[in-house]
Design an enzyme around this catalytic site. Sequence first.
Site, PDB file in Angstrom:
ATOM      1  N   LYS A 222       0.833  -1.224   0.000  1.00 40.91           N
ATOM      2  CA  LYS A 222       0.000   0.000   0.000  1.00 40.91           C
ATOM      3  C   LYS A 222       0.858   1.261   0.000  1.00 40.91           C
ATOM      4  CE  LYS A 222      -3.296   2.915   0.204  1.00 40.91           C
ATOM      5  NZ  LYS A 222      -4.339   3.220   1.148  1.00 40.91           N
ATOM      6  N   CYS A 276      -4.023  10.527   0.870  1.00 43.77           N
ATOM      7  CA  CYS A 276      -3.116   9.374   0.712  1.00 43.77           C
ATOM      8  C   CYS A 276      -1.735   9.777   0.195  1.00 43.77           C
ATOM      9  CB  CYS A 276      -3.675   8.396  -0.322  1.00 43.77           C
ATOM     10  SG  CYS A 276      -5.299   7.862  -0.040  1.00 43.77           S
TER      11      CYS A 276
HETATM   12  N1  SAJ Z   1      -2.107  14.804  -9.296  1.00 39.34           N
HETATM   13  C1  SAJ Z   1      -1.208  15.486 -10.116  1.00 39.34           C
HETATM   14  N2  SAJ Z   1      -0.805  14.901 -11.273  1.00 39.34           N
HETATM   15  C2  SAJ Z   1      -1.250  13.651 -11.643  1.00 39.34           C
HETATM   16  C3  SAJ Z   1      -2.145  12.958 -10.780  1.00 39.34           C
HETATM   17  C4  SAJ Z   1      -2.571  13.548  -9.608  1.00 39.34           C
HETATM   18  O1  SAJ Z   1      -0.800  16.608  -9.811  1.00 39.34           O
HETATM   19  O2  SAJ Z   1      -0.875  13.182 -12.720  1.00 39.34           O
HETATM   20  C5  SAJ Z   1      -2.541  15.429  -8.039  1.00 39.34           C
HETATM   21  C6  SAJ Z   1      -4.055  15.612  -7.956  1.00 39.34           C
HETATM   22  O3  SAJ Z   1      -4.421  16.868  -8.485  1.00 39.34           O
HETATM   23  C7  SAJ Z   1      -4.300  15.529  -6.446  1.00 39.34           C
HETATM   24  C8  SAJ Z   1      -3.237  14.565  -5.955  1.00 39.34           C
HETATM   25  O4  SAJ Z   1      -2.226  14.539  -6.980  1.00 39.34           O
HETATM   26  O5  SAJ Z   1      -4.138  16.789  -5.833  1.00 39.34           O
HETATM   27  C9  SAJ Z   1      -3.732  13.150  -5.693  1.00 39.34           C
HETATM   28  O6  SAJ Z   1      -4.436  12.769  -6.845  1.00 39.34           O
HETATM   29  P1  SAJ Z   1      -4.789  11.187  -7.112  1.00 39.34           P
HETATM   30  O7  SAJ Z   1      -5.334  11.119  -8.509  1.00 39.34           O
HETATM   31  O8  SAJ Z   1      -3.646  10.346  -6.765  1.00 39.34           O
HETATM   32  O9  SAJ Z   1      -6.039  10.916  -6.172  1.00 39.34           O
HETATM   33  P2  SAJ Z   1      -6.081  10.319  -4.692  1.00 39.34           P
HETATM   34  O10 SAJ Z   1      -5.285  11.116  -3.749  1.00 39.34           O
HETATM   35  O11 SAJ Z   1      -7.528  10.130  -4.377  1.00 39.34           O
HETATM   36  O12 SAJ Z   1      -5.356   8.907  -4.830  1.00 39.34           O
HETATM   37  C10 SAJ Z   1      -6.105   7.734  -4.803  1.00 39.34           C
HETATM   38  C11 SAJ Z   1      -5.187   6.678  -4.263  1.00 39.34           C
HETATM   39  N3  SAJ Z   1      -5.976   5.512  -3.949  1.00 39.34           N
HETATM   40  C12 SAJ Z   1      -5.792   4.923  -2.739  1.00 39.34           C
HETATM   41  O13 SAJ Z   1      -5.012   5.334  -1.907  1.00 39.34           O
HETATM   42  C13 SAJ Z   1      -6.611   3.721  -2.494  1.00 39.34           C
HETATM   43  C14 SAJ Z   1      -4.140   6.320  -5.292  1.00 39.34           C
HETATM   44  O14 SAJ Z   1      -3.496   5.097  -4.878  1.00 39.34           O
HETATM   45  C15 SAJ Z   1      -4.737   6.074  -6.633  1.00 39.34           C
HETATM   46  O15 SAJ Z   1      -3.678   5.840  -7.565  1.00 39.34           O
HETATM   47  C16 SAJ Z   1      -5.493   7.297  -7.089  1.00 39.34           C
HETATM   48  O16 SAJ Z   1      -6.565   7.484  -6.134  1.00 39.34           O
HETATM   49  C17 SAJ Z   1      -6.075   7.079  -8.484  1.00 39.34           C
HETATM   50  O17 SAJ Z   1      -5.497   6.265  -9.218  1.00 39.34           O
HETATM   51  O18 SAJ Z   1      -7.026   7.779  -8.819  1.00 39.34           O
END
Ligand code: SAJ
Length: 437
Positions: A222, A276
């Site tokens: 994780k 996360c």
């Molecule tokens: N972000 C960027 N660039 C990217 C992707 C995300 O700047 O290319 C930023 C987003 O704007 C945000 C942050 O990162 O502020 C997190 O974005 P995220 O898409 O990772 O969303 P989370 O935080 O909800 O991450 C979750 C996580 N899931 C779990 O912990 C079970 C992560 O493991 C997943 O990879 C992610 O969702 C997903 O794939 O959507």
Amino acid sequence: MGLEALRKKIDDQSCKAAVIGLGYVGLPVAAMLADAGFDVLGIEIKKDRVEMINSGKSPIEGDEPGLEVMLAKAVQSKKLKATDQFHHLSDRDVILVNVETPVNKEHVPEYQALRSAVKSIAENMKEGALVIVESTIMPGTMNNIVLPIIEDASGKKCGEGFFLGNCPERVMPGRLLANLREMSRVVGGDSPETASVMKAFYEHIVDADIDEGDWITAELVKTVENTYRDVQIAFANEVALICEELGADVWRVRELVRKSPGREMLKPGAGVGGHCIPKDPWLLASSVREKDIEVKLIPAARGVNSSMPGHIVTLLKKEYPDLKGKKILIMGIAYLENSDDTRNSPGEALEKLLDHSGAKTVKHDPYVENFKGDIYKAAKGCDAAVLVTAHSDYADVDFEKFKNNMKKPVLIDGRNLWEREKAENAGITFIRLGDAS
Ligand code: SAJ
């Protein structure tokens, strides 16, 4: 009761389950277990949440498809009941732990909630109970913290008087039930036999792979998967900074890089928020804090990502070297597009930096209470507007209206949401993160 007896009770669903912590992870899993036919006791320290859940209402904000209906049905059928009393645990066969595991300012995990929950479980659980920690924890926590607390507080021996597992949650706000059903899980047991019984338990609610292993493997999977994402985002952000210096457009560079097989370059942006990604790399890095290796890449990536709101200020200073007294519109307080979740919000980080530089800020977010409303009214008299979160509501803003309302039409696109040409044709000074072409 041994593992065989427990396995039988899981298979015929006469086993009684408990979920400690009814937040955005615990509540959906409690509802799904009840929906699958188990008798579920939810334990939550916040009395108002207990009352709300026992009335069949979900205290979780934001749109969670299917959760309200599933919860109401579970409560109505008396399959799910919530309480704040740990002593009701005494008849529970399987006990899931879903309490918060934050990191402090020094990026060290704070385990007050976890320690207190597992101690209360140990003091009340029955002989032969299976305890499964689902919270995301620093690798090594099961062996070095959870195990000793439970053995000391219960006087029982792991593998004899109780069984102990780690099955990290993999949920995402907005898709809690879908993720629980569709995402694969790792079940780390105190023994292979325990892991196998855990697999049998989760098969009642998980349609995807359930991979068996030990505690350290489950803890690492994780934290590594989220650290992987953080490092990938940091790489994209650093390339964006390089492109700005070299007069290139990172979005074009990224598009072409992705044509090369196996180069799934992620997106640069105005910051990395959420519950996360900003936290789990520190849980992973902390796991070897006292060991002989020095982790360099993980903290460096965190440094790049947490500096992105500061980079937005640098872009603003290109237009206004002195931001004192300038009125800046921050578009997006939620950390993720089309979500109302503001944990570790890059928009709030930007607000703090702008306050520090003497600017006045106006916050807008179509999903977050207090910041909703007409975006053009919010833009009135502003010296600049910054897109921090790519909510789809912002995609087709009317640049003319923006221009007519703002004191000076300066737009910073922190998420590559808009087309430069359209904005510039409307007379807007358009600055896009990573694009100095
Ligand atoms: N972000 C960027 N660039 C990217 C992707 C995300 O700047 O290319 C930023 C987003 O704007 C945000 C942050 O990162 O502020 C997190 O974005 P995220 O898409 O990772 O969303 P989370 O935080 O909800 O991450 C979750 C996580 N899931 C779990 O912990 C079970 C992560 O493991 C997943 O990879 C992610 O969702 C997903 O794939 O959507």
